[in-house]
Design a protein around this motif. Structure first.
Motif: not given
Ligand SMILES: Nc1ncnc2c1ncn2[C@@H]1O[C@H](COP(=O)(O)OP(=O)(O)O)[C@@H](O)[C@H]1O
Ligand SMILES: [Mg+2]
Lengths: 239, 441
Positions: A106-108, A111, B12, B328-329, B332
């Motif tokens: 679950n990393l973005i 980024l 971004r 999902r983001e 998170i």
């Protein structure tokens, strides 16, 4: 371990659940995911939660992670009774006292490594001015010094999980919650991740980890087994 | 996070889907450019009109000969042709009977080629009195204007407009030399100052192309050219008799313009059976032009507003897709401590980046309005000269005028539209259950 116990004869209690239940209503039928669980976590604990599928592991971890409120019972964390908090306060409690490690990292995606580690800091009040330095330090600590500006897609699974662990540390949480942190990794990489968690635990971090792999559970100090929403057993591992 | 960081993060995130974001930006860009360009053109046209009306003078009243409609003159239409329009006696009556009028100039005009040796220039031959130059504020750059003695003596003298002088006398000094109009020769006594033509106003009278004029004494015109005009139209000769094409009267006070015009109308109606003249009051035109300009601006804003709303719907569409994709983001970020409000903010900043970028680019393209109009004009002029010659002078001379208020309004509205249309997607994002969102594939 005994050395640590000598230095801290009475470890600080960081979190406690008492008699919590969680009932889901499904098509007019009540599903008791948790049927009354009481647990206490002290600083420096390393707890593995095991149990068959559907036994309530994820439900318990979500409650501990303040992502959900219990149907009944009490959950004390950082001096708050979580069951009574508003949605906004729950967010603040998560940001201040908890760190999360997920099975699927679950990393973005948009980024970089350092920026991913910094994400929890952007929800802290007041803002830390040294966020980038701290994140760089943590990235180095988990062995990613050479990949600070990489995107998650440019990293292996193990490396991504290291980023996630660094991210879980950045806000100096009371408890790190990990849901099957090695579930997507091969054995060798799993061992590396577990070694990293060991190191963190040895420096005094409290870790609560859900796993269904006995080999992984063996590396925790305590193994709690759930069954049908109840605690079936609590075992202390010899170290 | 501060504003700059929020904007960078928004930018971004949008770069994840470059084409999609670019299309959303394009929607706003077009809206903003539309506002700026439409307003600039509207302002340009109305500025032109106002300039021309001001050129005519707020204290002047213009009485022009117009050809009566066919039905009105069908009975008088005979083989000997028709006579219509202002009469020399009209001029005398106006100048003697209306005390508020301080000056008036009668005028007769006709299209003729003027020549000198091998040079031939199509020109408008104007027969007038010396007052013509002062009333129309047309200074004579070299030599002298027409004089009263020229009229009395029926002299063959001529004052040339700037362009005509240049084309007939590319090298020599025109003063004192002769030019030919029809079969007669005229001595050049003066050259008028350069003056660009003004556009026609609402069709009530045609544009005055001052630079194509040659001026001769009115009496000389009557004697040498005459009142009768014979034209060939559709194989038959048309024979018209006109004494004067225009009388320009000037009153000494702006306040008496309207009443003087009414008196003139009353006076003329007594001597003219058909309506073969029109009384035009530039001051009234100016007021009408101002009202028209405001109505025009409101209309343009409405059109532009609609195109911005369409752009806003585009943004909303894209943000809804983005929110779904980035479920999902969102999960998170919620797990890592973001409140609902912070999620709303994050997505609102993204729409602001989208609409703000569209707005800025739109303003940039807006500034290209002048050069673009210039380019299009040049292209038509050089590649489609036939089309070009049929276009009205309003188009020939259109200079868009950027209105600062339109730039500010367009940019402000675009950002506003971004926020308004961004709120719903952002709230959808914030109201997701974090556990569900984290589980989302
Ligand atoms: N959101 C939900 N709605 C309804 N039932 C749920 C929900 N989440 C979990 N459950 C039910 O609660 C029980 C425990 O689920 P869970 O905690 O996910 O088990 P585990 O993680 O141990 O496999 C299961 O019977 C599951 O079907
Ligand atoms: Mg589970």
């Amino acid at each position: 371990m005994s050395k640590a116990e000598e230095e801290v004869p009475e470890p600080v209690r960081v979190a406690m659940v008492r008699d919590v239940t969680k009932v889901y209503r499904l098509g007019g039928q009540d599903v008791k995911a948790l049927a009354g669980v009481s647990l206490e976590f002290k600083q420096g604990d390393f707890v593995a939660i095991m149990g068959t599928s559907g036994s309530g592991k994820s439900t318990l971890l979500n409650l501990l992670g303040c992502l959900d409120r219990p149907t009944s019972g009490q959950y004390l964390l950082g001096g708050h009774d979580v069951a009574t908090l508003s949605d906004e306060d729950l967010s603040r409690v998560r940001g201040r006292y908890l760190g999360f490690v997920f099975q699927s990292y679950n990393l973005i995606q948009q980024l970089s490594v350092v920026e991913n580690i910094m994400v929890p800091l952007s929800y802290q009040i007041p803002v830390r001015p040294d966020g980038r330095e701290l994140s760089t330090k943590l990235a180095t600590l988990v062995g990613l010094a050479g990949r600070l500006d990489h995107r998650p897609s440019q990293l292996s699974g193990g490396q991504q999980q290291r980023v996630a662990i660094a991210r879980a540390l950045v806000n100096n949480p009371h408890v790190i919650l990990a849901d099957e942190p090695t579930g997507n990794l091969d054995t060798a990489t799993s061992n590396e991740i577990m070694e990293l968690l060991d190191v963190l635990n040895n420096t005094g971090r409290t870790i609560v980890m859900v796993t269904h792999e006995p080999d992984i559970a063996k590396r925790a100090k305590t193994v709690i087994t759930l069954r049908d929403g109840l605690i079936q057993s609590v075992e202390q591992n010899r170290s | 996070m501060n504003v700059i960081q929020q904007l960078i993060l928004g930018f971004r995130s949008l770069m994840l889907h470059k084409l999609r974001s670019a299309l959303a930006v394009l929607g706003i860009l077009i809206g903003v450019t539309a506002v700026i360009w439409l307003v600039a053109m509207g302002e340009g046209v109305s500025y032109q009109a106002q300039q021309q009306i001001k050129d005519l003078g707020a204290t002047s009243i213009i009485i022009r000969t117009i050809k009566p409609s066919e039905e009105a003159n069908s009975d008088s239409g005979s083989r000997s042709g028709i006579a219509y329009g202002l009469l020399r006696s009209d001029y005398d009556r106006i100048i003697t009977n209306i005390p508020t009028i301080s000056a008036a100039v009668p005028m007769r005009e006709i299209s003729r080629d003027v020549r000198r040796d091998e040079y031939v220039v199509p020109a408008q031959v104007i027969g007038c009195t010396p007052e013509y130059f002062s009333i129309n504020r047309l200074p004579v750059a070299r030599g002298r204007p027409l004089a009263a003695s020229d009229l009395r003596g029926l002299e063959n003298v001529v004052v040339l407009a700037h362009d005509v002088a240049e084309r007939l006398f590319p090298i020599q000094d025109p003063l004192g030399r002769a030019i030919q109009i029809g079969t007669e020769f005229y001595v050049v006594v003066g050259v008028a100052q350069d003056r660009t033509a003004a556009a026609a106003i609402g069709g009530s009278f045609s544009a005055r192309q001052y630079n194509r004029d040659v001026y001769i004494p009115l009496n000389t015109f009557q004697k040498r050219i005459g009142d009768r005009v014979i034209t060939v139209r559709g194989g038959t000769f048309q024979n018209e008799t006109i004494e004067l094409n225009q009388i320009t009267a000037v009153v000494d006070d702006v306040a008496s313009v309207d009443t003087s015009a009414d008196i003139i109308r009353a006076l003329l109606s007594r001597y003219h059976k058909t309506l073969d003249y029109a009384v035009v009051v530039p001051k009234e035109l100016l007021e009408q032009a101002e009202t028209l300009r405001m109505m025009f601006n409101v209309l343009l804003l409405l059109i532009a507003g609609i195109s911005l709303v369409v752009g806003g719907i585009g943004i909303m569409n894209i943000m809804l897709a983005t929110v779904t994709e980035r479920t999902r983001e969102i999960g998170i970020r919620r797990a890592l401590g973001a409140t609902k409000g912070e999620i709303v903010q994050q997505f609102l900043w993204e729409t602001v980046v989208l609409s703000g970028t569209g707005g800025l680019l739109g303003v940039a393209v807006g500034f290209l309005c002048g050069p673009t109009v210039q380019g299009v004009r040049l292209a038509i002029e050089s590649f489609l000269p036939d089309v070009w010659s049929t276009l009205p002078p309003t188009i020939h001379q259109l200079e868009p005028r950027l209105a600062p208020w339109s730039i500010i309004a367009a940019f402000g509205i675009s950002v506003g539209v971004g926020i308004v249309f961004g709120i719903y997607p952002a709230q959808r994002a914030a109201n997701m259950d974090p556990i569900e969102a984290l589980r989302h594939e």
